[in-house]
Scaffold this motif. Structure first.
Motif, PDB file in Angstrom:
ATOM      1  N   VAL A 154       0.828  -1.209   0.000  1.00 16.14           N
ATOM      2  CA  VAL A 154       0.000   0.000   0.000  1.00 16.14           C
ATOM      3  C   VAL A 154       0.864   1.261   0.000  1.00 16.14           C
ATOM      4  O   VAL A 154       0.621   2.195  -0.752  1.00 16.14           O
ATOM      5  CB  VAL A 154      -0.972   0.032   1.198  1.00 16.14           C
ATOM      6  CG1 VAL A 154      -1.804   1.313   1.191  1.00 16.14           C
ATOM      7  CG2 VAL A 154      -1.885  -1.179   1.166  1.00 16.14           C
ATOM      8  N   LEU A 155       1.873   1.287   0.871  1.00 12.89           N
ATOM      9  CA  LEU A 155       2.643   2.524   1.012  1.00 12.89           C
ATOM     10  C   LEU A 155       4.093   2.244   1.335  1.00 12.89           C
ATOM     11  O   LEU A 155       4.394   1.390   2.183  1.00 12.89           O
ATOM     12  CB  LEU A 155       2.032   3.366   2.155  1.00 12.89           C
ATOM     13  CG  LEU A 155       2.835   4.582   2.639  1.00 12.89           C
ATOM     14  CD1 LEU A 155       2.930   5.650   1.572  1.00 12.89           C
ATOM     15  CD2 LEU A 155       2.194   5.182   3.902  1.00 12.89           C
ATOM     16  N   SER A 156       4.986   2.936   0.664  1.00 11.96           N
ATOM     17  CA  SER A 156       6.364   2.986   1.152  1.00 11.96           C
ATOM     18  C   SER A 156       6.806   4.432   1.042  1.00 11.96           C
ATOM     19  O   SER A 156       6.442   5.143   0.105  1.00 11.96           O
ATOM     20  CB  SER A 156       7.279   2.050   0.359  1.00 11.96           C
ATOM     21  OG  SER A 156       7.187   2.331  -1.001  1.00 11.96           O
ATOM     22  N   TRP A 157       7.527   4.902   2.031  1.00 11.16           N
ATOM     23  CA  TRP A 157       7.860   6.332   2.038  1.00 11.16           C
ATOM     24  C   TRP A 157       9.129   6.608   2.801  1.00 11.16           C
ATOM     25  O   TRP A 157       9.517   5.859   3.701  1.00 11.16           O
ATOM     26  CB  TRP A 157       6.716   7.151   2.615  1.00 11.16           C
ATOM     27  CG  TRP A 157       6.410   6.891   4.065  1.00 11.16           C
ATOM     28  CD1 TRP A 157       5.868   5.759   4.599  1.00 11.16           C
ATOM     29  CD2 TRP A 157       6.618   7.789   5.158  1.00 11.16           C
ATOM     30  NE1 TRP A 157       5.717   5.892   5.950  1.00 11.16           N
ATOM     31  CE2 TRP A 157       6.167   7.129   6.332  1.00 11.16           C
ATOM     32  CE3 TRP A 157       7.127   9.088   5.266  1.00 11.16           C
ATOM     33  CZ2 TRP A 157       6.218   7.734   7.589  1.00 11.16           C
ATOM     34  CZ3 TRP A 157       7.173   9.675   6.523  1.00 11.16           C
ATOM     35  CH2 TRP A 157       6.713   9.003   7.664  1.00 11.16           C
ATOM     36  N   ASP A 158       9.752   7.698   2.371  1.00  9.87           N
ATOM     37  CA  ASP A 158      10.965   8.158   2.999  1.00  9.87           C
ATOM     38  C   ASP A 158      11.022   9.664   2.721  1.00  9.87           C
ATOM     39  O   ASP A 158      11.212  10.072   1.572  1.00  9.87           O
ATOM     40  CB  ASP A 158      12.149   7.417   2.347  1.00  9.87           C
ATOM     41  CG  ASP A 158      13.483   7.918   2.852  1.00  9.87           C
ATOM     42  OD1 ASP A 158      13.519   8.955   3.552  1.00  9.87           O
ATOM     43  OD2 ASP A 158      14.508   7.280   2.527  1.00  9.87           O
ATOM     44  N   PHE A 159      10.792  10.456   3.757  1.00 12.16           N
ATOM     45  CA  PHE A 159      10.762  11.909   3.572  1.00 12.16           C
ATOM     46  C   PHE A 159      12.164  12.507   3.463  1.00 12.16           C
ATOM     47  O   PHE A 159      12.318  13.697   3.225  1.00 12.16           O
ATOM     48  CB  PHE A 159       9.994  12.598   4.713  1.00 12.16           C
ATOM     49  CG  PHE A 159       8.491  12.646   4.524  1.00 12.16           C
ATOM     50  CD1 PHE A 159       7.879  12.119   3.392  1.00 12.16           C
ATOM     51  CD2 PHE A 159       7.671  13.250   5.483  1.00 12.16           C
ATOM     52  CE1 PHE A 159       6.498  12.178   3.221  1.00 12.16           C
ATOM     53  CE2 PHE A 159       6.291  13.318   5.321  1.00 12.16           C
ATOM     54  CZ  PHE A 159       5.701  12.779   4.197  1.00 12.16           C
ATOM     55  N   LEU A 160      13.198  11.690   3.645  1.00 11.34           N
ATOM     56  CA  LEU A 160      14.552  12.230   3.533  1.00 11.34           C
ATOM     57  C   LEU A 160      15.016  12.258   2.081  1.00 11.34           C
ATOM     58  O   LEU A 160      15.644  13.211   1.633  1.00 11.34           O
ATOM     59  CB  LEU A 160      15.520  11.424   4.392  1.00 11.34           C
ATOM     60  CG  LEU A 160      15.228  11.499   5.898  1.00 11.34           C
ATOM     61  CD1 LEU A 160      16.148  10.587   6.685  1.00 11.34           C
ATOM     62  CD2 LEU A 160      15.337  12.942   6.398  1.00 11.34           C
ATOM     63  N   LYS A 161      14.630  11.206   1.344  1.00 12.37           N
ATOM     64  CA  LYS A 161      15.099  11.143  -0.061  1.00 12.37           C
ATOM     65  C   LYS A 161      14.552  12.271  -0.937  1.00 12.37           C
ATOM     66  O   LYS A 161      15.296  12.757  -1.788  1.00 12.37           O
ATOM     67  CB  LYS A 161      14.704   9.797  -0.666  1.00 12.37           C
ATOM     68  CG  LYS A 161      15.659   8.690  -0.314  1.00 12.37           C
ATOM     69  CD  LYS A 161      15.232   7.456  -1.075  1.00 12.37           C
ATOM     70  CE  LYS A 161      16.097   6.249  -0.744  1.00 12.37           C
ATOM     71  NZ  LYS A 161      15.516   5.000  -1.294  1.00 12.37           N
TER      72      LYS A 161
END
Ligand code: ATP
Ligand code: MG
Length: 635
Positions: free
Chosen positions: A44-51
């Motif tokens: 459903v979701l994968s996320w990384d706010f640093l990239k």
């Protein structure tokens, strides 16, 4: 059962809690039960706010037009999908059913295909608000081309910048456009722009005003003959969930426009879900958003959100002032509009002309009123509520951005009690945070700070086209692990949010942070004031002082300006405090605005600081003549 339709306030809280405690399973249920997929997702979701990198519904396959059109054909084939209201009130409105729309989009997709457009190609659409615009957008989506709609009020330079930025292969335009009593030579603007755009191979030209235009051999084609010959069916191209759907440039209130990239599945799910709930759309309703499709509001809430719900969406070609300032209300009466969504700038312009033109028409069909684009000041809110809604229609003050793809903070009508100037509560799945200058979250109520979002939502923009670094710098670098909106907000004693303006516009006077919206709101309470904008300018003692630009209502009577100045400062003192009093007040006949109708404070700031050698990017300015007037009269 998923919670696709929220019907009361307790349900809002219950669904909200679920959406933030288990976001994946929450959005999975919504996606599963309310959309059609060629293949389901693996994650459903994968996320990384640093990239930063955000993916929703990875592995899923779909085409958004099958969700917006094909799946309605059995049940809503004869229902009006798009209700086109032309510029001239004497021309007939056009009812485009879901079946007609299917055929028109398929034919258009075949034309694109024949002209060599393939999945992933960029197509620039520069059209007025005529049905071909919506059809072109959907045809791009059906064939997997990335549409980049450029508002047809932009100049040739603004257009060529946008065409080159995304390297578009094709431009879709018309011979010209109508705007009230004027007609505009769109094709001429395109020709000028294309002198600087080597990458454009094909131009498709819709006929709208029957003007005599130049067609360049081998590049320019009249659209209609191609459509007439095209086959009426086109199997939608299968798209990956994260395949790009469109690029859209922000309105440019604060500087060089950014080409926000939106992708397919998450955008579809969120625009549809917000549409259903924020407007409480019911099957027989006629919904009207007055925005232009050249802005995100038009993408999400004229085309994709409404059509994904099988709604009837009005598309209006003209302007609110033609043939007179009663046109909006005439259209509401004529088509028995149930939900009406517009911008504060339009409300203020209409209010300036009084309420008689509203009273002429029967507005009893209205159920929900919406506002978007800028903070709505209290006086405009009441005018809208009293005269248009007759105090019976909840006003949804919806805060969101091109970058967010869908509405983020808003009341849910008939559920959330509204409060003037407050966008109220986060929508389902949205986790706002207020941050201080040192990067700490400000907890509790009755606080203000910089508005951030802590967790991804399905329709967030994934990057800035061709410039991921700028995306990272602009939105993910100010605060760690947060999306930074660029806006300031306060949270009141019950947790309602009020947007106080752009953080860049915040003025520090004697060490106090002052947002623009609350001060302008106080000024606009003055019965002679139509609109106002305040900015800071350097001051020896206070660091900054406040400069106000004010337009007065045309009441016919002359006003003693010094008196008005005194009364305005008294209002500010009463409502905010003497710290926010204006040092200088300049009366002007208008304010510089973006083409989407927003006040451009950055230009006013430069003028007030007497720093006019370089006004920055002014290509998105609607009324450059007013800038000269203001400069000539600066205090
Ligand atoms: P640019 O980013 O190029 O400067 P822009 O911010 O005007 O342009 P949009 O994405 O169209 O481009 O506008 C989003 C902004 O509009 C928000 O960040 C906010 O400042 C303002 N806004 C939108 N809706 C509301 C609202 N309901 N209340 C207050 N402000 C709003
Ligand atoms: Mg912005």
């Amino acid at each position: 059962m998923s919670n696709y339709h929220i019907k009361h306030f307790e349900e809002y809280f219950q669904v909200y809690r679920k959406s933030v405690s288990k976001p994946e399973s929450f959005w999975e249920e919504i996606a599963e039960e309310h959309f059609v997929w060629r293949k389901k997702w693996s994650k459903v979701l994968s996320w990384d706010f640093l990239k930063p990198e955000i993916k929703w519904f990875e592995g899923a396959k779909l085409n958004i037009t099958e969700n917006c059109i094909d799946r309605h054909l059995h049940t809503r084939g004869d229902k009006t999908a798009i209700l086109f209201e032309p510029n001239d009130p004497n021309d007939p409105a056009e009812h485009i059913t879901y079946r007609d729309l299917h055929q028109r989009v398929c034919k258009f997709a075949n034309v694109l295909h024949d002209k060599g457009i393939k999945k992933g190609d960029r197509v620039c659409i520069y059209l007025p608000m005529i049905p071909e615009l919506a059809v072109a957008v959907l045809a791009c989506a059906r064939i997997g081309a990335i549409h980049s709609v450029v508002f047809a009020g932009f100049s040739s330079t603004a257009l060529s910048t946008r065409i080159n930025d995304c390297d578009a292969k094709m431009v879709i335009t018309s011979d010209g456009s109508y705007r009230g009593s004027k007609s505009i030579d769109l094709k001429g603007i395109v020709d000028e722009a294309l002198d600087d755009c080597a990458g454009v191979e094909t131009v498709l030209v819709a006929k709208r005003i029957n003007s005599d235009i130049k067609m360049k051999d081998g590049r320019d084609y009249w659209l209609q003959p191609l459509l007439d010959e095209a086959y009426h069916d086109f199997t939608a191209i299968v798209m990956e969930a994260e395949d790009p759907l469109f690029i859209l440039y922000t309105s440019g209130s604060t500087g060089m426009p950014k080409g926000m990239l939106h992708t397919t599945a998450g955008y579809m799910v969120y625009s549809a879900y917000t549409f259903k709930n924020v407007f409480q759309y019911k099957e027989e309703d006629v919904y009207w958003c007055t925005a232009d499709i050249g802005w995100i509001t038009g993408h999400s809430y004229i085309i994709y959100g409404p059509l994904a719900n099988g709604a009837t969406t009005v598309m209006f070609e003209g302007v609110p002032s033609y043939p007179d300032f009663g046109r909006f209300w005439e259209i509401v009466q004529k088509h028995k509009v149930n939900q009406f969504y517009t911008a504060p700038t339009a409300i203020r312009a209409l209010a300036k002309h009084g309420s008689e033109l509203v009273e002429k028409y029967d507005l009893s069909s209205l159920k929900v009123l919406g506002s978007v684009g800028e903070p709505i000041n209290e006086e405009a809110w009441h005018w809208y509520n009293d005269n248009v809604g007759k105090k019976k229609c909840p006003i949804v003050d919806t805060w969101w951005q091109t970058e967010t793809g869908g509405i983020m903070i808003t009341p849910i009508p008939f559920s959330t009690p509204t409060k003037p100037t407050y966008a109220t509560l986060p929508f389902i799945g949205i986790q706002p945070a207020l941050m201080d200058e040192n990067g700490n979250e400000i907890l509790g109520n009755q606080v203000d700070g910089r508005l951030c979002i802590k967790f991804p939502w399905p329709s967030m923009a994934r990057t800035i086209w061709g410039n991921h670094q700028r995306y990272k710098d602009t939105y993910f670098s100010a605060f760690e692990n947060m999306y930074f909106t660029g806006d300031g907000a306060l949270r009141d004693e019950v947790g309602y949010y009020r947007i106080t303006g752009r953080v860049d516009d915040v003025i520090i006077v004697s060490g106090h942070n002052l947002g623009t919206a609350p001060i302008e709101d106080a000024i606009n309470e003055h019965n002679a004031v139509a609109e106002s904008a305040i900015v800071g300018f350097p001051h020896d003692v206070k660091g900054n002082a406040l400069y106000g630009y004010i337009t007065l209502k045309d009441t016919g009577e002359s006003r003693d300006h010094d008196n008005v100045r005194k009364e305005i400062n008294q209002l500010i003192t009463d409502r905010i405090g003497p710290i926010a009093k204006l040092d200088k007040i300049q009366f002007t006949t208008g304010l510089p605005k973006t083409r989407s109708g927003k006040i451009m404070r950055r230009i006013l700031r430069k003028i007030a600081s007497k720093d006019t050698s370089n006004l920055g990017d002014t290509s998105t300015l609607l009324n450059p003549e007013i800038v000269q007037e203001i400069m000539d009269n600066v205090l």
